[in-house]
Design a protein around this motif. Structure first.
Motif, PDB file in Angstrom:
ATOM      1  N   TYR A   1       0.830  -1.204   0.000  1.00 51.18           N
ATOM      2  CA  TYR A   1       0.000   0.000   0.000  1.00 51.18           C
ATOM      3  C   TYR A   1       0.864   1.254   0.000  1.00 51.18           C
ATOM      4  CZ  TYR A   1      -3.054   3.733   1.627  1.00 51.18           C
ATOM      5  OH  TYR A   1      -3.712   4.941   1.755  1.00 51.18           O
TER       6      TYR A   1
ATOM      7  N   PHE B   1       0.344  -2.763  -5.688  1.00 49.22           N
ATOM      8  CA  PHE B   1      -0.830  -3.611  -5.881  1.00 49.22           C
ATOM      9  C   PHE B   1      -0.819  -4.214  -7.288  1.00 49.22           C
ATOM     10  CE2 PHE B   1      -3.913  -1.052  -2.932  1.00 49.22           C
ATOM     11  CZ  PHE B   1      -3.116  -1.342  -1.848  1.00 49.22           C
TER      12      PHE B   1
ATOM     13  N   ASN C   1      -6.465  -7.984  -6.806  1.00 45.68           N
ATOM     14  CA  ASN C   1      -7.497  -7.430  -5.934  1.00 45.68           C
ATOM     15  C   ASN C   1      -7.368  -7.889  -4.489  1.00 45.68           C
ATOM     16  OD1 ASN C   1      -8.985  -5.703  -7.716  1.00 45.68           O
ATOM     17  ND2 ASN C   1      -9.817  -7.523  -8.711  1.00 45.68           N
TER      18      ASN C   1
ATOM     19  N   ASN D   1      -6.056  -4.947  -2.466  1.00 45.11           N
ATOM     20  CA  ASN D   1      -6.864  -3.738  -2.315  1.00 45.11           C
ATOM     21  C   ASN D   1      -6.999  -3.300  -0.863  1.00 45.11           C
ATOM     22  OD1 ASN D   1      -7.223  -3.918  -5.046  1.00 45.11           O
ATOM     23  ND2 ASN D   1      -9.373  -4.520  -4.961  1.00 45.11           N
TER      24      ASN D   1
ATOM     25  N   MET E   1     -13.440   1.876   0.544  1.00 43.95           N
ATOM     26  CA  MET E   1     -12.273   1.665  -0.317  1.00 43.95           C
ATOM     27  C   MET E   1     -11.311   2.846  -0.223  1.00 43.95           C
ATOM     28  SD  MET E   1     -12.082   0.852  -4.405  1.00 43.95           S
ATOM     29  CE  MET E   1     -12.248   2.551  -5.004  1.00 43.95           C
TER      30      MET E   1
ATOM     31  N   ASN F   1      -7.405   0.678  -5.027  1.00 42.97           N
ATOM     32  CA  ASN F   1      -7.545  -0.657  -5.595  1.00 42.97           C
ATOM     33  C   ASN F   1      -6.449  -0.932  -6.627  1.00 42.97           C
ATOM     34  OD1 ASN F   1      -8.389   0.719  -7.934  1.00 42.97           O
ATOM     35  ND2 ASN F   1     -10.555   0.401  -7.481  1.00 42.97           N
ATOM     36  N   ALA F   2      -6.319  -2.208  -6.983  1.00 40.77           N
ATOM     37  CA  ALA F   2      -5.281  -2.618  -7.926  1.00 40.77           C
ATOM     38  C   ALA F   2      -5.527  -2.036  -9.313  1.00 40.77           C
ATOM     39  CB  ALA F   2      -5.224  -4.147  -8.000  1.00 40.77           C
TER      40      ALA F   2
ATOM     41  N   SER G   1     -10.755  -4.156 -12.523  1.00 38.58           N
ATOM     42  CA  SER G   1     -11.943  -3.461 -12.038  1.00 38.58           C
ATOM     43  C   SER G   1     -13.190  -4.327 -12.181  1.00 38.58           C
ATOM     44  CB  SER G   1     -12.128  -2.140 -12.787  1.00 38.58           C
ATOM     45  OG  SER G   1     -13.284  -1.463 -12.335  1.00 38.58           O
TER      46      SER G   1
ATOM     47  N   GLN H   1     -13.022  -6.978  -9.533  1.00 35.39           N
ATOM     48  CA  GLN H   1     -13.291  -6.433  -8.203  1.00 35.39           C
ATOM     49  C   GLN H   1     -14.780  -6.387  -7.907  1.00 35.39           C
ATOM     50  OE1 GLN H   1     -11.616  -2.501  -7.388  1.00 35.39           O
ATOM     51  NE2 GLN H   1     -13.216  -2.090  -5.891  1.00 35.39           N
TER      52      GLN H   1
ATOM     53  N   ASN I   1     -12.312   3.983 -10.153  1.00 33.87           N
ATOM     54  CA  ASN I   1     -12.025   4.533  -8.832  1.00 33.87           C
ATOM     55  C   ASN I   1     -13.255   4.976  -8.059  1.00 33.87           C
ATOM     56  OD1 ASN I   1      -9.390   4.282  -8.071  1.00 33.87           O
ATOM     57  ND2 ASN I   1      -8.766   6.347  -8.622  1.00 33.87           N
TER      58      ASN I   1
END
Length: 520
Positions: A211, A246, A249, A252, A342, A345-346, A378, A381, A442
């Motif tokens: 992260y 990342f 997922n 995340n 959130m 995310n990846a 995405s 996810q 996003n």
């Protein structure tokens, strides 16, 4: 008899003395004092301030989340639109009330430093490194909202009555702090700490290192138009580091909350103070994006007027002073009370790598491969199928917005960008392609979307219907920052005045660009 009595007294005294000496350290401690060794058991000394810091990155507090994430970030980033008819002075029309302006500044800054400073009593370098990453994550948002802010000279009490730093200096220091934290976390990547001190990764140090690197990549890309050499250096360091960024997922970052603040703001406050923005629904409708059902509810209009043929995904136009009408019947955000918040995310991280690769940097992949991979991440996810077909779509464009109530329709589409990667076009078209798809992936990180819009000009958004800025905000370029709270001019007068004259490079209003927003 006397001898027996004497022996009994001796034995009793010895037993009493033994009992006293065995508890000597306990007896001689103040009962009300919590000692450091006791507090460090099960990470007690760190878990309270660590959880507090984590709760500020996407504010867990409903009031802060409403003003920072929904009314500010959501509106400015093209994700949400105000649906409360009582809001007459607001961010989206560029004339926010004073008590709106001060929330990110007066609530976030002191809370960040107060809790970060509490961590310093601990000897646990891992938790302190996690705290440093959390601090940077929040303060990066604050400086991206206002520009120059107090940072390096804030005292132990967390009060921001201190000299300001320039944005360049803040970013430089944030990179130093991230690099130091990443080194510690990478060296302890196999370690764990108490899950009671971590509502994101449950004490997994390696995931915190990823992260931190991913955050570093995000901030590195932010400054590319202001300091390309530093941007490239930090981006490549993050991607090619030992732990890396990342890539799946599973990496995340989601914060576990008892009550998701978006649920409260979108459904419970006055029947919902925000709705989905027409900007987002128009783009996703034009692309026939399968993620819509995961993101939005359908609208609930009475269709007798024949203005639309069926209820579907209809967002509300942003930047409007709402007249009387059914403005809570537009599409809403799909969010449950128990949903996690959130942070990153990846998909975003992979889109950042795609942009870096487009610039010729070492991002461990080509622009096209990383772009396609990010879209697939995405879809995955959100548990949506059809990514392969979506990626190959070379024809669909954002649709022209037609307001179901007929009040705020838009003539023309802001953008004609398509989905499929095109290696034959120039840099700018593919940059728009990357940023537009990153913006979709996003959702609902509005502050990040607003920052990227100011940095790149993408995605192309519809202009505010009602610009109430008295000429300080250009409708085509939209708001560039927030002005400083009036409390700074009364309580930190000299420092804020010097910051405006020395660092801001323009008047203290919503139309002045930040240091990194060099692109017109």
């Amino acid at each position: 008899m006397n001898k027996n009595i004497f022996k009994t007294l001796l034995v009793g005294t010895a037993l009493t003395f033994g009992a006293c000496t065995s508890n000597f350290m306990d007896i001689n401690k103040e009962p009300s004092t919590v000692y450091k060794e006791q507090m460090e058991a099960d990470d007690y000394i760190t878990r309270v301030p660590l959880i507090a810091l984590q709760g500020l990155i996407i504010p867990n507090d409903v009031n802060m989340s409403q003003f920072i994430e929904c009314l500010l970030g959501g509106s400015m980033g093209g994700y949400l639109a105000d649906s409360n008819q009582g809001f007459k002075q607001k961010y989206s029309t560029y004339n926010p009330e004073e008590h709106w302006i001060q929330v990110p500044f007066n609530d976030l800054i002191p809370k960040v430093f107060q809790n970060f400073n509490k961590l310093q009593i601990s000897d646990n370098e891992v938790q302190k490194a996690v705290g440093a990453v959390n601090k940077v994550a929040v303060m990066a948002k604050v400086t991206d909202i206002y520009g120059p802010i107090p940072y390096s000279k804030i005292g132990e009490d967390g009060k921001q009555t201190a000299p300001y730093d320039s944005e360049k200096d803040i970013y430089t220091q944030m990179f130093v702090e991230l690099d130091e934290a990443i080194e510690v976390l990478s060296n302890h990547r196999e370690d764990k700490f108490s899950p009671l001190a971590d509502k994101v990764y449950g004490g997994n140090v390696e995931k915190w290192a990823k992260y931190a690197n991913s955050l570093k990549l995000r901030l590195a890309m932010r400054i590319v138009n202001a300091d390309e050499a530093l941007s490239k250096k930090k981006a490549e360091e993050a991607v090619n580091s030992e732990v890396g960024v990342f890539k799946t997922n599973d990496d995340n970052a989601f914060f576990t909350t008892q009550k998701n603040p978006f649920r409260v703001v979108m459904y419970e406050y006055n029947g919902g103070d925000s709705r989905i923005s027409a900007d987002l629904t128009s783009v996703m409708n034009g692309y026939n994006d399968p993620r819509r059902e995961a993101y939005f509810t359908t609208s609930t209009f009475d269709l007798k007027d024949g203005n639309v043929t069926a209820n579907g995904f209809f967002g509300l136009r942003n930047g409007v002073l709402i007249p009387k009408g059914e403005y809570r019947k537009y599409s809403n955000m799909k969010v449950e009370t128990s949903d996690k918040l959130m942070w990153m995310n990846a998909a975003e991280v992979t889109f950042l790598r795609a942009e870096g690769a487009l610039r010729g940097w070492n991002m461990q992949g080509t622009p096209e491969s990383l772009y396609n991979e990010a879209i697939a991440l995405s879809f995955d996810q959100h548990g949506v199928s059809g990514a392969d077909k979506y990626i190959k779509n070379a024809l669909s464009q954002p649709e022209v917005y037609k307001d179901p109530q007929g009040d705020f329709s838009y003539t023309g589409a802001p953008s004609k960008i398509t989905i499929k990667w095109d290696g034959k076009v120039g840099f700018e078209e593919n940059l728009e392609r990357i940023i537009t798809q990153k913006w979709i992936a996003n959702f609902p990180l509005g502050l990040e979307a607003w920052a990227e819009y100011r940095r790149t000009g993408y995605p192309k958004l519809m202009e505010a219907v009602d610009n109430k800025s008295a000429g300080t905000v250009n409708s085509k370029r939209m708001a560039r920052r927030l002005m400083y709270p009036q409390s700074e001019y009364t309580e930190n007068t000299q420092n804020v005045t010097e910051a405006v004259s020395q660092f801001l490079n323009g008047p203290d209003n919503m139309g002045t660009d930040l240091w990194w927003a060099k692109k017109n």
